[in-house]
Write an enzyme that holds these catalytic residues in place. Structure first.
Site, PDB file in Angstrom:
ATOM      1  N   THR A  33       0.805  -1.229   0.000  1.00 32.81           N
ATOM      2  CA  THR A  33       0.000   0.000   0.000  1.00 32.81           C
ATOM      3  C   THR A  33       0.831   1.269   0.000  1.00 32.81           C
ATOM      4  O   THR A  33       0.478   2.246  -0.670  1.00 32.81           O
ATOM      5  CB  THR A  33      -0.901   0.001   1.259  1.00 32.81           C
ATOM      6  OG1 THR A  33      -1.767  -1.130   1.183  1.00 32.81           O
ATOM      7  CG2 THR A  33      -1.728   1.245   1.367  1.00 32.81           C
ATOM      8  N   ASP A 111       0.160  -7.171   4.728  1.00 32.74           N
ATOM      9  CA  ASP A 111      -0.515  -8.464   4.892  1.00 32.74           C
ATOM     10  C   ASP A 111       0.434  -9.581   5.322  1.00 32.74           C
ATOM     11  O   ASP A 111       0.093 -10.386   6.183  1.00 32.74           O
ATOM     12  CB  ASP A 111      -1.245  -8.864   3.604  1.00 32.74           C
ATOM     13  CG  ASP A 111      -2.500  -8.031   3.367  1.00 32.74           C
ATOM     14  OD1 ASP A 111      -2.903  -7.289   4.298  1.00 32.74           O
ATOM     15  OD2 ASP A 111      -3.072  -8.113   2.272  1.00 32.74           O
TER      16      ASP A 111
HETATM   17  N1  ASP Z   1      -2.627  -6.007   0.468  1.00 37.80           N
HETATM   18  C1  ASP Z   1      -1.585  -5.060   0.852  1.00 37.80           C
HETATM   19  C2  ASP Z   1      -0.278  -5.808   0.951  1.00 37.80           C
HETATM   20  O1  ASP Z   1      -0.043  -6.502   1.886  1.00 37.80           O
HETATM   21  C3  ASP Z   1      -1.931  -4.418   2.120  1.00 37.80           C
HETATM   22  C4  ASP Z   1      -0.921  -3.417   2.626  1.00 37.80           C
HETATM   23  O2  ASP Z   1       0.089  -3.126   2.035  1.00 37.80           O
HETATM   24  O3  ASP Z   1      -1.175  -2.879   3.697  1.00 37.80           O
HETATM   25  O4  ASP Z   1       0.510  -5.708   0.057  1.00 37.80           O
END
Ligand code: ASP
Length: 359
Positions: A33, A111
């Site tokens: 993110t 994640d």
């Molecule tokens: N789905 C994203 C990831 O883990 C969530 C994040 O970055 O907070 O890459």
């Protein structure tokens, strides 16, 4: 005072000293993110976008900040897509740039950040410089975000503090990597290390808990990478009514090791003879079964209850206060070393990198 540089302009001595002393941080952007862009389909990674965003942050150009080199991975990954091969890519990247930088910041999706943070300490042997993983819940491109603070503080920590560990910085906490778990899917306080105190708290001051931080390795051996091979390892969560058949299926070849997420201090449904027999049979085939608790904090003790002792009698070993993330990472590491099964079992129950507490 000024220094004359031949025909060139005179420069203040202080400026020269400061320039020379500016620390250097290597930033590996693996995705997540923190560097994503807003698109009509939601946030998505885009090559070059994070570099553009960082170039617009005046604080990053401050002489009080370290110099940095940003390396963007291709492809940028949502960390839900990461595998142990990606952990190896990160470890290798750190090793390739180890001598040229004072510290390392790994930008990573939240994640599976706790898994990567759990694996790297085992893979990077002889680490003497800080490796700080961070990310954010809101991308840097948004006006209100947690990315800016996480990024800047991770860079400051990596540059200026001699922490010879893989750590995770998030919210206001610096945590030992191999103790971390993601505890909040939405909040800015997304990570914790429930069985180990924070290595640092960041508020008005950066307060490091030096007593908790591992000492510099005394030996002079260079940084060594331990690659992981593709062993088949699993994690399985017990629940009331679990069928012994299901457990037997999970334990089938080619599985080499299983993290059994058990109740409380490591208990399971010991009245179910078929369940116990499935564990025993797999253990006799050489499958390593490590008992970790489903609880967020606390430690396994297989001697506390008959429901735990039966598991131990079937050959299940205690994971003590290992997180599931650390237990999986440690199994990947140990099973890549070509060690006898009994040695792997012994080392699983021994603290290697600060991942486990044994009194
Ligand atoms: N789905 C994203 C990831 O883990 C969530 C994040 O970055 O907070 O890459």
């Amino acid at each position: 005072m000024v220094v004359q540089l031949g025909k060139h302009k005179a420069l203040p001595l202080l400026w020269i000293v400061e320039t020379k002393m500016r620390k250097r941080v290597y930033i590996a952007n693996t995705g997540g993110t923190i560097g994503m862009k807003r698109t009509p389909n939601g946030y998505a990674p885009e090559p070059g976008y994070l570099a553009e965003q960082m170039a617009q942050i005046p604080a990053l150009q401050s002489p009080h900040m370290p110099e940095y080199r940003l390396h963007e991975y291709d492809p940028l990954l949502d960390s839900a897509n990461m595998t142990p091969q990606d952990w190896l890519k990160i470890a290798q990247d750190i090793a390739d740039h180890y001598d040229d930088f004072d510290g390392f910041v790994i930008l990573h999706g939240t994640d599976t950040m706790a898994y990567t943070a759990s694996a790297l300490p085992f893979m990077l042997d002889g680490l003497k410089k800080p490796v700080i993983l961070t990310g954010s819940q809101i991308p840097l491109c948004e006006v209100r975000n947690d990315a800016r603070e996480n990024l800047i503080t991770a860079m400051v920590l990596a540059a200026n503090y001699p922490i010879p560990e893989v750590c995770l910085y998030f919210g206001d906490k610096l945590l030992r990597g191999c103790r971390t778990v993601k505890v909040n899917a939405n909040g800015f306080d997304a990570f914790d290390s429930p069985n180990f105190p924070p290595l640092g708290k960041v508020g008005i001051d950066i307060a490091l808990n030096w007593r908790a931080i591992r000492p510099l390795p005394a030996h002079t051996t260079p940084l060594t990478i331990h690659p992981l091979n593709g062993n088949c390892i699993g994690a399985f969560r017990l629940f009331p009514g679990i069928s012994a058949d299901m457990v037997r299926h999970v334990l089938q070849a080619p599985l080499k090791a299983l993290v059994l997420e058990a109740f409380g201090v490591g208990n399971g449904p010991a009245h179910d003879q078929a369940f116990i027999a499935a564990l025993k049979e797999a253990n006799e085939r050489g499958v390593i079964i490590v008992d970790c608790t489903q609880c967020l904090s606390g430690s396994v003790d297989l001697n506390d209850y008959a429901t735990g002792a039966s598991l131990a009698a079937a050959g299940v070993i205690s994971g003590y206060d290992l997180t599931v993330e650390a237990a999986l990472a440690k199994l990947f590491y140990l099973l890549s070393q070509d060690l006898p099964t009994e040695t792997v079992k012994l080392l699983m129950q021994t603290d290697l990198k600060g991942e486990l507490t044994r009194s």
